[in-house]
Design a protein around this motif. Structure first.
Motif, PDB file in Angstrom:
ATOM      1  N   GLU A 181      -3.974  89.525  19.178  1.00  0.00           N
ATOM      2  CA  GLU A 181      -4.077  90.913  18.743  1.00  0.00           C
ATOM      3  C   GLU A 181      -3.401  91.021  17.375  1.00  0.00           C
ATOM      4  OE1 GLU A 181      -3.313  93.783  22.225  1.00  0.00           O
ATOM      5  OE2 GLU A 181      -2.363  91.865  22.775  1.00  0.00           O
ATOM      6  N   VAL A 182      -4.064  91.712  16.446  1.00  0.00           N
ATOM      7  CA  VAL A 182      -3.535  91.885  15.094  1.00  0.00           C
ATOM      8  C   VAL A 182      -3.464  93.379  14.806  1.00  0.00           C
ATOM      9  CG1 VAL A 182      -3.808  91.326  12.648  1.00  0.00           C
ATOM     10  CG2 VAL A 182      -4.616  89.712  14.394  1.00  0.00           C
ATOM     11  N   ASP A 183      -2.251  93.869  14.532  1.00  0.00           N
ATOM     12  CA  ASP A 183      -2.046  95.286  14.251  1.00  0.00           C
ATOM     13  C   ASP A 183      -2.359  95.599  12.787  1.00  0.00           C
ATOM     14  OD1 ASP A 183      -1.281  97.941  14.597  1.00  0.00           O
ATOM     15  OD2 ASP A 183       0.844  97.506  14.309  1.00  0.00           O
ATOM     16  N   TRP A 184      -1.882  94.762  11.864  1.00  0.00           N
ATOM     17  CA  TRP A 184      -2.151  94.906  10.432  1.00  0.00           C
ATOM     18  C   TRP A 184      -1.892  93.584   9.728  1.00  0.00           C
ATOM     19  CZ3 TRP A 184       2.436  93.466   8.557  1.00  0.00           C
ATOM     20  CH2 TRP A 184       3.611  93.925   9.139  1.00  0.00           C
ATOM     21  N   ILE A 185      -2.418  93.501   8.507  1.00  0.00           N
ATOM     22  CA  ILE A 185      -2.219  92.336   7.639  1.00  0.00           C
ATOM     23  C   ILE A 185      -1.850  92.866   6.260  1.00  0.00           C
ATOM     24  CG2 ILE A 185      -3.261  90.270   6.609  1.00  0.00           C
ATOM     25  CD1 ILE A 185      -5.252  90.253   8.961  1.00  0.00           C
ATOM     26  N   ARG A 186      -0.761  92.338   5.688  1.00  0.00           N
ATOM     27  CA  ARG A 186      -0.270  92.780   4.374  1.00  0.00           C
ATOM     28  C   ARG A 186       0.073  91.585   3.496  1.00  0.00           C
ATOM     29  NH1 ARG A 186       4.252  96.764   6.981  1.00  0.00           N
ATOM     30  NH2 ARG A 186       2.844  98.402   7.679  1.00  0.00           N
ATOM     31  N   ALA A 187       0.046  91.810   2.205  1.00  0.00           N
ATOM     32  CA  ALA A 187       0.653  90.876   1.253  1.00  0.00           C
ATOM     33  C   ALA A 187       2.102  91.341   1.077  1.00  0.00           C
ATOM     34  CB  ALA A 187      -0.084  90.905  -0.080  1.00  0.00           C
ATOM     35  N   TYR A 188       3.030  90.397   0.952  1.00  0.00           N
ATOM     36  CA  TYR A 188       4.424  90.770   0.763  1.00  0.00           C
ATOM     37  C   TYR A 188       5.005  90.084  -0.465  1.00  0.00           C
ATOM     38  CZ  TYR A 188       5.948  86.201   2.468  1.00  0.00           C
ATOM     39  OH  TYR A 188       6.138  84.844   2.593  1.00  0.00           O
ATOM     40  N   ALA A 189       6.024  90.703  -1.011  1.00  0.00           N
ATOM     41  CA  ALA A 189       6.765  90.126  -2.130  1.00  0.00           C
ATOM     42  C   ALA A 189       8.214  89.984  -1.693  1.00  0.00           C
ATOM     43  CB  ALA A 189       6.677  91.012  -3.362  1.00  0.00           C
ATOM     44  N   ASP A 190       8.802  88.823  -1.954  1.00  0.00           N
ATOM     45  CA  ASP A 190      10.222  88.633  -1.638  1.00  0.00           C
ATOM     46  C   ASP A 190      11.056  89.550  -2.520  1.00  0.00           C
ATOM     47  OD1 ASP A 190       9.850  86.661   0.338  1.00  0.00           O
ATOM     48  OD2 ASP A 190       9.656  85.111  -1.195  1.00  0.00           O
ATOM     49  N   ALA A 191      12.099  90.077  -1.929  1.00  0.00           N
ATOM     50  CA  ALA A 191      12.960  91.010  -2.695  1.00  0.00           C
ATOM     51  C   ALA A 191      13.770  90.268  -3.739  1.00  0.00           C
ATOM     52  CB  ALA A 191      13.902  91.733  -1.733  1.00  0.00           C
TER      53      ALA A 191
END
Length: 191
Positions: A181-191
């Protein structure tokens, strides 16, 4: 001089700094797929039947969640996958994160920038674990392994500015049913 005029004169002479606009930081994440959106792009299944295998995968959207189910048969193939189109410039990001629940099976994320090697599609994949509970997993672009038809290839680095599709594979070498099950998919950037 009346007090009122004195205060007015002082106010006119004072130099109050103009407030500067707030500094806007770059978003640390970008939603690529949110399955609550009724206009979300469709996802397509590719089973190992393309190479003579018998694995089966199915995909549907249920109550704001993508559900990828099926059965892996390792004899003659051993994989099934689901892929969604999403052209995106992810050059400002470090990887992909997904909120998933998958019962302990290991899946692979595939990031496609359209690169081909000797006429074959290049896969850039890294695995991610799942549990019985919802969890957010991260797949850094730096962890993606580059192959074509399962063989390592030497090609240009991932073109983060030209992402075309994202895919999820199950090829963990375990026969039997699976569910992701997949709720959402995002691209992320390290802080």
């Amino acid at each position: 001089m009346p007090l009122f005029l004195l205060l007015l004169a002082l106010a006119a002479c004072s130099t109050t700094p103009t407030p500067s606009p707030p500094v806007m930081s770059a978003d640390s994440s970008l939603t690529l797929f949110d399955f609550d959106d009724p206009d979300a792009p469709g996802w397509q299944i590719e089973n190992d039947g393309v190479m003579g295998g018998r694995s089966q995968g199915f995909v549907q959207i249920e109550e704001g969640t993508m559900v990828f189910t099926g059965e892996v048969v390792t004899q003659g193939g051993g994989f099934t996958s689901v892929r969604g189109e999403r052209a995106a410039d992810l050059s400002a990001y470090d990887g992909i994160e997904l909120r998933v629940r998958g019962g302990g099976r290991t899946f692979d994320l595939d990031v496609d920038d359209g690169t081909r090697h000797r006429g074959r599609e290049v896969n850039r994949q890294a695995s991610f674990p799942t549990t019985e509970d919802w969890a957010t997993v991260r797949v850094p672009f730096a962890d993606l392994e580059t192959t074509a038809h399962g063989e390592p290839v030497s090609v240009d680095p991932l073109d983060r500015s030209g992402i075309q599709t994202l895919g999820i594979y199950i090829a963990d070498g375990i026969d039997g049913p699976f569910q992701l099950e997949v709720d959402w998919i995002r691209a992320y950037a390290d802080a």
